[in-house]
Structures are given as structure tokens and as C-alpha cells.
Design a protein around this motif. Structure first.
Motif, PDB file in Angstrom:
ATOM      1  N   SER A  94      -1.059  -1.386   7.446  1.00 53.20           N
ATOM      2  CA  SER A  94      -1.313  -0.910   6.085  1.00 53.20           C
ATOM      3  C   SER A  94      -0.436   0.290   5.732  1.00 53.20           C
ATOM      4  O   SER A  94       0.095   0.387   4.629  1.00 53.20           O
ATOM      5  CB  SER A  94      -2.791  -0.553   5.919  1.00 53.20           C
ATOM      6  OG  SER A  94      -3.143   0.480   6.834  1.00 53.20           O
ATOM      7  N   ARG A 121       3.096  -0.911   4.955  1.00 52.18           N
ATOM      8  CA  ARG A 121       3.213  -1.435   3.590  1.00 52.18           C
ATOM      9  C   ARG A 121       3.229  -0.298   2.573  1.00 52.18           C
ATOM     10  O   ARG A 121       3.965  -0.352   1.577  1.00 52.18           O
ATOM     11  CB  ARG A 121       2.057  -2.389   3.305  1.00 52.18           C
ATOM     12  CG  ARG A 121       2.140  -3.698   4.063  1.00 52.18           C
ATOM     13  CD  ARG A 121       1.181  -4.720   3.503  1.00 52.18           C
ATOM     14  NE  ARG A 121      -0.197  -4.272   3.624  1.00 52.18           N
ATOM     15  CZ  ARG A 121      -0.988  -4.572   4.666  1.00 52.18           C
ATOM     16  NH1 ARG A 121      -0.519  -5.308   5.670  1.00 52.18           N
ATOM     17  NH2 ARG A 121      -2.232  -4.134   4.722  1.00 52.18           N
ATOM     18  N   ARG A 122       2.427   0.729   2.811  1.00 50.29           N
ATOM     19  CA  ARG A 122       2.426   1.861   1.883  1.00 50.29           C
ATOM     20  C   ARG A 122       3.762   2.577   1.888  1.00 50.29           C
ATOM     21  O   ARG A 122       4.252   3.014   0.823  1.00 50.29           O
ATOM     22  CB  ARG A 122       1.304   2.818   2.262  1.00 50.29           C
ATOM     23  CG  ARG A 122       1.195   4.028   1.347  1.00 50.29           C
ATOM     24  CD  ARG A 122       0.065   4.945   1.766  1.00 50.29           C
ATOM     25  NE  ARG A 122      -1.232   4.305   1.646  1.00 50.29           N
ATOM     26  CZ  ARG A 122      -2.381   4.914   1.919  1.00 50.29           C
ATOM     27  NH1 ARG A 122      -2.368   6.178   2.347  1.00 50.29           N
ATOM     28  NH2 ARG A 122      -3.526   4.272   1.776  1.00 50.29           N
TER      29      ARG A 122
END
Length: 379
Positions: free
Chosen positions: A315, A318-319
Motif C-alpha cells: 500500500s 502504491r502511495r
């Protein structure tokens, strides 16, 4: 006299010089009284509270009483605010041990061997070839008696103490000496030395060390879980506290690093370089303060690798990609706007075209689309 007048307070004074029952002059007292109250001396209304009576305290016994063998009672030092309490006995401090040069041990050992040979020749048990090699005169010998056995014992003990106490001191190593469980000192000298053979010796490495940790848990400023690998540069400064004060000084240092990582926020991957340096300085201060009382000197604690924990790595990746894309788009849009503005301004100022508001908006739109399409083409 009216009622109002009868209730008015009156001050009466006794005449000065009035004699008391014993014939002594008494001090006049001023009184307040009326019909509803009793007589009250004026000085009692304004009397201050009595001061507390000071009780003399007996001095504390700080010296040894004669004939009793009692040790003096020493109070504990008050803790300093903001400073951690020492983790070990404050009296346990490294001190140099008493050793002799190695030449003294060699001479004592040679003297013991020579005494044994001389006792054997005296008792007549020395082999003939040994006597010939040593060029000793012929002697029938007195036999092995109590005197000869005592000479053997003395010479053997001297030789054993001389050769048994020889030790070699090396650079970067120290020897911790103890006798019957009591610390006797530390030897940091190098070369051939003579140490009491009855003391226990424990070798300690005092060289500069580098310790690379495994991935340790940490967090960033937002509380996101990280895995950090740190490099610690340290050495043993006080051998007595590092070896005798704690069970294992290397394990203690590792736990100090883990505790410091739990209190310091480390910058995530891709963060500013200065943030990582600041985190390293904070880690160094904390670990040095914790390891100092146990005899360890910490020079630096530097994060080598910082990565997100496996459970949040996908995550956060992706950020990061989204943040990079947003920055790229923002930079590209600023560049296109600057190019369009510069083009329209140059066309109008040079008088190449005359545009009204509608035509200017159309030109700006067409130039923006053209510049954006050109920047998106792969190179």
C-alpha cells in the motif's frame, strides 16, 4: 445616660504606678467593656501567633564508633532530574591491576629449576650425564631426607609461581583479574607480564567494534511500521562495569538500540536526507546515555537501510507512485502554462497578431493541447 450611650465601648486605663499585691508596680492594661461583653484586654486582640518552639536535633552518627566495628551510615545521593539512575554498583569502577614485568617471572622460574637441580645434586640423585653437562664436581650425596624434600618443595613452588604467572598482553585486549569472586583490577599493558597465578583471568576485547543489526521494528512520524537496519560503532570503556555489572554487554547494547528505535521516528524510504541524519543523531544520544553507566562507549548509531514492514509495503508503494505521478503532472502543467504564456506574450508584444478576448482564449487552448501532446510522446 441614654441606651445608645450605655452600649458604647469605653476605654479605661488604670493609673500609672499602681502597686500590686506584692508591692511591685504593675503595667496599666487597656480594657474594652460594655454592658453586653466582659472586659477584654486590648493587647490580646492584636496578639500575633506564637512562634513554634525549635526542638534541638541530635546530630546523626556518621563516624565509626570506637570498639564496636560499626560502619558509618552514608545517605544515598539525590537523583538528578533528567538523568537516568546508574544501572550498576557505583563503587564498581575499572582500576589498574598490580602486575610485574615478565622478566621477574622468568628469573623466578629459572631460579626454581636451578634450585631443584642443586637439591638433586645435594641428595646424590642427579644423573651422571646431567652432572657432566652442568660440570658439577663429584659428590656422593647425603640422600633424600627432610631437608632435601623441603628444598624440593621450595624450589618447585618458586618455579611454578614464576612460570605459571607469565602472561602476554596484546594490543586491543585487556585482562580482568578476580580472586575468590572479588574484582582485583584490569591489565591493559602489552608485552610479557607476570600476573599472580592464583587469580582468575578473563579476556576482554577493548577495540573499536562495528555491529550491524538485523531488521528491527520502528515507526515513522505518522506511525507507519518500518524495518530498520542500523550500524553501531562502540567499544568497551570500563571493563569492570561491562563484564561484572551486567550479564552480557553485547545483548544489553542490542536491547538499548531496540528501545531507542521505539522512541525515535525514522524517515520512511524516499524521505529527506537530513531527516535520516537527525534520526541517527537522536539514536546516538539515547543509546550512549543508556550504555554509558554500564561501561560502554557508543560513538554513532546510523540507520543503513529503512524499508516498510511487509504488511504495509504494498500500500505504501502504491502511495509513493501516486505521489510521484502527482508531482510529475504538477511540474508538467507548470511548464506548459509557462510556455503558453511566453508564446502568447511574445506574439502580441511584437505585433505579429492582433487578438480579441475570444481569439486569445482559443489560441491558449490550442497551444496547451499541443504542448501537452508533445510532452506525452515517448522519446
Amino acid at each position: 445616660m441614654s441606651t445608645t450611650t450605655s452600649h458604647k465601648a469605653e476605654f479605661e486605663e488604670q493609673p500609672e504606678g499602681a502597686a500590686g499585691p506584692g508591692g511591685t508596680a504593675i503595667r496599666p492594661a487597656r480594657l474594652i467593656h460594655n454592658e453586653a461583653t466582659t472586659e477584654i484586654p486590648v493587647h490580646l486582640l492584636f496578639r500575633d501567633d506564637p512562634e513554634p518552639v525549635s526542638v534541638p536535633l541530635k546530630p546523626a552518627v556518621v563516624a565509626r564508633r570506637r570498639g564496636t566495628g560499626e560502619q558509618p551510615r552514608l545517605g544515598r545521593p539525590a537523583p538528578v532530574p533528567g538523568r537516568p539512575a546508574p544501572c550498576v554498583d557505583p563503587d564498581l569502577v575499572e582500576r589498574p591491576a598490580r602486575v610485574l614485568p615478565g622478566l621477574a617471572g622468568v628469573l623466578a622460574g629459572v631460579g626454581g629449576v636451578a634450585g631443584c637441580l642443586a637439591t638433586s645434586w645435594w641428595a646424590g640423585v642427579l644423573p651422571p650425564f646431567a652432572a657432566d653437562a652442568l660440570r658439577l664436581p663429584g659428590y656422593g650425596g647425603a640422600g633424600l631426607g627432610p631437608a632435601q624434600w623441603a628444598a624440593y618443595a621450595g624450589a618447585g613452588a618458586l618455579g611454578a609461581l614464576g612460570f605459571g604467572g607469565l602472561a602476554r598482553g596484546r594490543t586491543g585486549q585487556a585482562r580482568l583479574l578476580g580472586l575468590f569472586g572479588r574484582y582485583r583490577g584490569t591489565v591493559r599493558r602489552t608485552g610479557l607480564l607476570w600476573v599472580n597465578p592464583l587469580v582468575a583471568r578473563r579476556r576482554v576485547d577493548v577495540r573499536l567494534r562495528h555491529w550491524r543489526s538485523e531488521a528491527m521494528p520502528a515507526t515513522d512520524g505518522n506511525g507507519v511500521a518500518l524495518r530498520v537496519v542500523v550500524l553501531v560503532v562502540w567499544r568497551v570503556r570500563d571493563t569492570a562495569r561491562a563484564v561484572l555489572g551486567i550479564d552480557d554487554h553485547e545483548t544489553y547494547l542490542r536491547e538499548c538500540v531496540e528501545a531507542a528505535l521505539a522512541r525515535v521516528a525514522v524517515d520512511p524510504p524516499g524521505g529527506p536526507r537530513g531527516g535520516v541524519a537527525a534520526a541517527g543523531e537522536a539514536l546516538t544520544r539515547l543509546v550512549a546515555a543508556e550504555a554509558g553507566p554500564v561501561g560502554l562507549e557508543v560513538f554513532s548509531v546510523r540507520p543503513l537501510r529503512v524499508e516498510y514492514a511487509p504488511e504495509v509495503a504494498a500500500s505504501m508503494h502504491r502511495r509513493q507512485i501516486a505521489a510521484l505521478d502527482a508531482r510529475e503532472r504538477s511540474g508538467m502543467l507548470n511548464s506548459v502554462v509557462d510556455s503558453v504564456e511566453d508564446t502568447v506574450t511574445r506574439l502580441t508584444m511584437r505585433g505579429l497578431v492582433e487578438l480579441d478576448d475570444y481569439e486569445r482564449k482559443v489560441l491558449v487552448r490550442d497551444l496547451t493541447v499541443a504542448f501537452c501532446s508533445g510532452r506525452r510522446e515517448p522519446t
